[in-house]
Write an enzyme that holds these catalytic residues in place. Structure first.
Site, PDB file in Angstrom:
ATOM      1  N   ASP A   1       0.023  -3.836  -4.201  1.00 19.12           N
ATOM      2  CA  ASP A   1      -1.192  -3.049  -4.382  1.00 19.12           C
ATOM      3  C   ASP A   1      -0.945  -1.562  -4.119  1.00 19.12           C
ATOM      4  O   ASP A   1      -1.495  -0.983  -3.189  1.00 19.12           O
ATOM      5  CB  ASP A   1      -2.322  -3.572  -3.501  1.00 19.12           C
ATOM      6  CG  ASP A   1      -3.688  -3.376  -4.161  1.00 19.12           C
ATOM      7  OD1 ASP A   1      -3.757  -3.409  -5.403  1.00 19.12           O
ATOM      8  OD2 ASP A   1      -4.678  -3.181  -3.427  1.00 19.12           O
TER       9      ASP A   1
ATOM     10  N   HIS B   1       4.733 -20.675  -7.447  1.00 18.45           N
ATOM     11  CA  HIS B   1       3.806 -21.513  -8.211  1.00 18.45           C
ATOM     12  C   HIS B   1       2.855 -20.742  -9.126  1.00 18.45           C
ATOM     13  O   HIS B   1       2.153 -21.344  -9.940  1.00 18.45           O
ATOM     14  CB  HIS B   1       2.963 -22.334  -7.235  1.00 18.45           C
ATOM     15  CG  HIS B   1       2.131 -21.488  -6.307  1.00 18.45           C
ATOM     16  ND1 HIS B   1       2.651 -20.460  -5.567  1.00 18.45           N
ATOM     17  CD2 HIS B   1       0.798 -21.513  -6.016  1.00 18.45           C
ATOM     18  CE1 HIS B   1       1.697 -19.895  -4.838  1.00 18.45           C
ATOM     19  NE2 HIS B   1       0.566 -20.502  -5.104  1.00 18.45           N
TER      20      HIS B   1
ATOM     21  N   SER C   1       0.843  -1.191   0.000  1.00 20.68           N
ATOM     22  CA  SER C   1       0.000   0.000   0.000  1.00 20.68           C
ATOM     23  C   SER C   1       0.883   1.246   0.000  1.00 20.68           C
ATOM     24  O   SER C   1       1.711   1.408  -0.881  1.00 20.68           O
ATOM     25  CB  SER C   1      -0.941  -0.063   1.205  1.00 20.68           C
ATOM     26  OG  SER C   1      -1.993   0.855   1.083  1.00 20.68           O
TER      27      SER C   1
END
Length: 321
Positions: A201, A274, A178
């Site tokens: 983000d 993954h 953030s």
């Protein structure tokens, strides 16, 4: 007194110039705060200039080191105190990872523990948790204005560690969540030569025109992992990953859940490596889930990772996603 006044005026002019004009964004917006809440903030609110002047002179942030020798009991590293580095468990032969938390968070916030443990369970590493809670727990606009100083402090610490121990900047990775994404970017642009920056983000309306936001030039490789509020409206990095289109994550019913998914997914990839994104030709292709280009791993612990472009990553609703 004259020196203090000059510092205050200079800091005020520099920081004000970095922010967009009020008309560039809605005045009132909701932003994530802490681990699990959303607050409404006024983007036209006056920041606390007296506090910012103090921060510019002395940020007083904490840097806490964790290694496999002390995975849960941190050691405090102090900028310009070589003994705090030499007497710690810092090992210049190991990769260094720094973590910058977000708004109204602290060293005790969930993401720090989860990311730290993911790294130390996977590999020998120096994990440094930046605690800038003295600043991040101020009002939102004051925290925004202070981000360059916070990032510069972290960058200076990493450079100091490199000088004291010989640990190369090319083996250091800063990740931020953030508002911490932009702290991480400012850390990288302070020292140059940093191997990698990951913004978790980083999107918010206040960053659209802000020159202090995360940018591709902040490190040798910069990536942004978008999970809420950004469906291609703004690109930040060498690689911008849009997880499930960059908004409304599976299994989430609130914006804060989708926001936190960025660090949850990142930590999972440190453990498992993954998840892979497919490169998109353009934003429209990403939004329509039509990306069929080459693949690139999302996140992971590779400090020398490279790539460029827009990538879409589709995940499940539950760990490890």
């Amino acid at each position: 007194m004259k020196v203090a006044l000059v510092l205050f005026v200079t800091s005020t002019v520099y920081l004000a110039a970095a922010l967009p004009a009020p008309s560039a964004s809605p005045r009132f917006v909701q932003v994530p705060a802490g681990d699990d809440e959303v607050v409404t903030v006024d983007l036209e609110a006056e920041p606390d200039y007296k506090f910012l002047n103090d921060v510019a002179r002395n940020p007083r942030n904490a840097y806490i080191l964790f290694t496999r020798r002390n995975p849960h009991n941190g050691q405090t590293l102090i900028l310009n105190d070589a003994n705090s580095i030499r007497n710690s468990n810092f090992n210049p032969a190991h990769t260094t990872i720094a973590i910058a938390h977000g708004y109204i968070q602290s060293q005790n916030s969930n993401l720090n523990q989860i990311i730290r443990d993911a790294y130390l369970n996977r590999m020998e590493a120096n994990v440094i948790v930046l605690d800038w809670s003295r600043i991040s727990q101020m009002d939102y606009m004051t925290a925004i204005y202070a981000i360059p100083s916070v990032g510069q402090g972290l960058g200076n610490l990493l450079n100091f560690i490199s000088t004291v121990t010989g640990a190369p900047l090319t083996n250091m990775h800063v990740t931020g969540f953030s508002l911490g994404s932009h702290v991480a970017g400012n850390a990288g642009r302070t020292i140059r030569g940093l191997a990698r920056v990951t913004g978790l983000d980083p999107y918010s309306p206040v960053w659209n025109l802000n020159s202090n936001r995360l940018a591709a030039s902040d490190a040798v490789y910069v990536e942004a992992i978008h999970t809420s509020g950004n469906t291609g409206n703004r690109l930040f990095a060498d690689v911008d990953y849009f997880v499930n289109g960059g908004d409304n994550q599976p299994g989430c019913w609130t914006s804060i859940c989708s926001h936190n998914r960025s660090w949850e997914v990142f930590a999972a990839t440190v453990t498992f490596n993954h998840l892979h994104g497919n490169q998109c030709t353009n934003v429209a292709e990403m939004r329509n889930n039509q990306c069929r280009g080459s693949q690139l791993p999302l996140g992971n612990s590779d400090v020398n990772k490279r790539g460029s472009g827009i990538f879409r990553v589709n995940t499940g609703a539950n760990f490890p996603y």
